[in-house]
Design a protein around this motif. Structure first.
Motif, PDB file in Angstrom:
ATOM      1  N   HIS A  93      13.321  41.027 -15.401  1.00  0.00           N
ATOM      2  CA  HIS A  93      13.942  39.878 -16.069  1.00  0.00           C
ATOM      3  C   HIS A  93      14.083  38.702 -15.111  1.00  0.00           C
ATOM      4  CE1 HIS A  93      14.631  42.456 -19.465  1.00  0.00           C
ATOM      5  NE2 HIS A  93      15.411  43.272 -18.778  1.00  0.00           N
ATOM      6  N   LEU A  94      14.407  38.989 -13.854  1.00  0.00           N
ATOM      7  CA  LEU A  94      14.541  37.928 -12.856  1.00  0.00           C
ATOM      8  C   LEU A  94      13.209  37.212 -12.653  1.00  0.00           C
ATOM      9  CD1 LEU A  94      15.977  36.403 -10.541  1.00  0.00           C
ATOM     10  CD2 LEU A  94      15.444  38.346  -9.055  1.00  0.00           C
ATOM     11  N   CYS A 146       9.380  26.676 -16.294  1.00  0.00           N
ATOM     12  CA  CYS A 146      10.542  27.423 -15.835  1.00  0.00           C
ATOM     13  C   CYS A 146      11.810  26.625 -16.138  1.00  0.00           C
ATOM     14  CB  CYS A 146      10.439  27.689 -14.336  1.00  0.00           C
ATOM     15  SG  CYS A 146      11.825  28.619 -13.649  1.00  0.00           S
ATOM     16  N   ASN A 147      12.804  27.308 -16.677  1.00  0.00           N
ATOM     17  CA  ASN A 147      14.085  26.686 -16.996  1.00  0.00           C
ATOM     18  C   ASN A 147      15.093  27.056 -15.918  1.00  0.00           C
ATOM     19  OD1 ASN A 147      16.886  26.697 -18.188  1.00  0.00           O
ATOM     20  ND2 ASN A 147      15.783  25.759 -19.899  1.00  0.00           N
ATOM     21  N   ASP A 148      15.597  26.060 -15.188  1.00  0.00           N
ATOM     22  CA  ASP A 148      16.507  26.330 -14.071  1.00  0.00           C
ATOM     23  C   ASP A 148      17.741  27.097 -14.503  1.00  0.00           C
ATOM     24  OD1 ASP A 148      15.611  25.508 -11.471  1.00  0.00           O
ATOM     25  OD2 ASP A 148      15.602  23.451 -12.190  1.00  0.00           O
ATOM     26  N   THR A 149      18.294  26.747 -15.647  1.00  0.00           N
ATOM     27  CA  THR A 149      19.506  27.425 -16.117  1.00  0.00           C
ATOM     28  C   THR A 149      19.235  28.889 -16.376  1.00  0.00           C
ATOM     29  OG1 THR A 149      20.346  25.377 -17.115  1.00  0.00           O
ATOM     30  CG2 THR A 149      21.283  27.455 -17.902  1.00  0.00           C
ATOM     31  N   HIS A 150      18.117  29.200 -17.030  1.00  0.00           N
ATOM     32  CA  HIS A 150      17.763  30.594 -17.306  1.00  0.00           C
ATOM     33  C   HIS A 150      17.516  31.351 -16.007  1.00  0.00           C
ATOM     34  CE1 HIS A 150      16.219  29.428 -21.587  1.00  0.00           C
ATOM     35  NE2 HIS A 150      17.528  29.414 -21.497  1.00  0.00           N
ATOM     36  N   CYS A 151      16.866  30.688 -15.055  1.00  0.00           N
ATOM     37  CA  CYS A 151      16.582  31.327 -13.763  1.00  0.00           C
ATOM     38  C   CYS A 151      17.884  31.654 -13.040  1.00  0.00           C
ATOM     39  CB  CYS A 151      15.694  30.425 -12.924  1.00  0.00           C
ATOM     40  SG  CYS A 151      15.299  31.070 -11.284  1.00  0.00           S
ATOM     41  N   GLN A 163      22.737  37.691 -13.151  1.00  0.00           N
ATOM     42  CA  GLN A 163      22.795  38.954 -13.876  1.00  0.00           C
ATOM     43  C   GLN A 163      22.158  40.081 -13.074  1.00  0.00           C
ATOM     44  OE1 GLN A 163      21.036  38.881 -17.780  1.00  0.00           O
ATOM     45  NE2 GLN A 163      21.573  41.004 -18.228  1.00  0.00           N
ATOM     46  N   PHE A 164      21.052  39.765 -12.402  1.00  0.00           N
ATOM     47  CA  PHE A 164      20.376  40.776 -11.585  1.00  0.00           C
ATOM     48  C   PHE A 164      21.338  41.372 -10.562  1.00  0.00           C
ATOM     49  CE2 PHE A 164      17.992  41.606  -7.588  1.00  0.00           C
ATOM     50  CZ  PHE A 164      17.227  42.683  -8.012  1.00  0.00           C
TER      51      PHE A 164
END
Length: 258
Positions: A91-92, A101-106, A112-113
């Motif tokens: 997921h990471l 790439c979305n910075d917030t999602h990253c 979370q990882f």
């Protein structure tokens, strides 16, 4: 040696056959592009071979070993061999290597990882280091630590200023200060909690590295602006001094060795 089943990125399983080249072709090449040192053998796919990971074929029966003083290459390899760590690593990588790439999602995927990992494993992954010449290792370190898309690098002061402008990050930074320095060694009062110049006065030599709460407070900054890759190039005099101190505080893991 049994073949290895790959699911999304790499997950060890009993079966040793790739179940579909589409999944393999979508994800494994992106890992190999980033981390050339993991390239090696070919997986068994009759019509359309895809590159597998030599480290997995040679160690698939071994229990993952995390080394508290290990390089990011060793820690990433151990994570790949660890079925649980591997699953969250997928997921990471998917979030931070997406196009676009979305910075917030990253950032969220990075947080979370580490939040899903056992504390000891999370700490060893977050504390890993690389030699300055080892580009493959440095790429792995960036994936594990930065929580950012792309390769944009800012002055270290900018990361702290951005953090101070965010209430959640500011709270994490304040906790980091309170847990990692004795009160008498702290250069910042409560009224200074928005002052990046005050933070740059903190002495890295006085970090309470043996304190578990300090290390966990530092780990909690993962996925925030504080862990964004930074540089001091192009700065001079007092700006350079402040930048070097912040770089030591936030990016030199040796200060947190027990």
């Amino acid at each position: 040696m049994r073949p290895i089943r790959l699911e999304t990125v790499v997950i060890l399983d009993e079966g040793c056959q790739i179940q579909g080249s589409k999944v393999c072709n979508m994800t494994v090449p992106s890992i190999l592009d980033q981390f050339p040192s993991l390239q090696g053998c070919m997986c068994a796919w009759e019509e359309e071979p895809c590159t597998s990971l030599d480290v997995l074929t040679t160690q698939c029966h071994q229990k993952p070993v995390y080394d508290s003083a290990g390089s990011c290459t060793k820690q990433m390899t151990a994570c790949i061999h660890d079925k649980v760590c591997n699953r969250y690593l997928v997921h990471l990588v998917q979030a931070c290597d997406a196009d676009p790439c979305n910075d917030t999602h990253c950032r969220r995927a990075t947080q979370q990882f580490y939040g899903d990992m056992p504390r000891s494993v999370a700490e060893m992954l977050f504390m890993c280091e690389c030699e300055s010449w080892d580009q493959s290792c440095l790429l792995m370190k960036n994936t594990l630590h930065s929580g950012t898309c792309g390769d944009e690098i800012r002055a270290c002061q900018e990361g702290v200023i951005r953090c101070l402008g965010d209430r959640h990050c500011r709270t994490l930074l304040k906790t980091f200060q309170s847990k990692c320095w004795n009160d008498e060694d702290s250069q910042c009062s409560d009224s200074d909690d928005r002052n990046h110049e005050c933070i740059s006065q903190m002495d890295p030599a006085l970090i309470l590295s043996a304190d578990v709460e300090c290390r966990m407070a530092f780990l909690a900054t993962v996925g925030t602006a504080l862990q964004h890759p930074c540089t001091c190039r192009g700065l001079y005099d007092e700006d350079l001094r402040q930048c070097n101190t912040l770089n030591e505080l936030l990016h030199n893991r040796s200060h947190f060795r027990r």
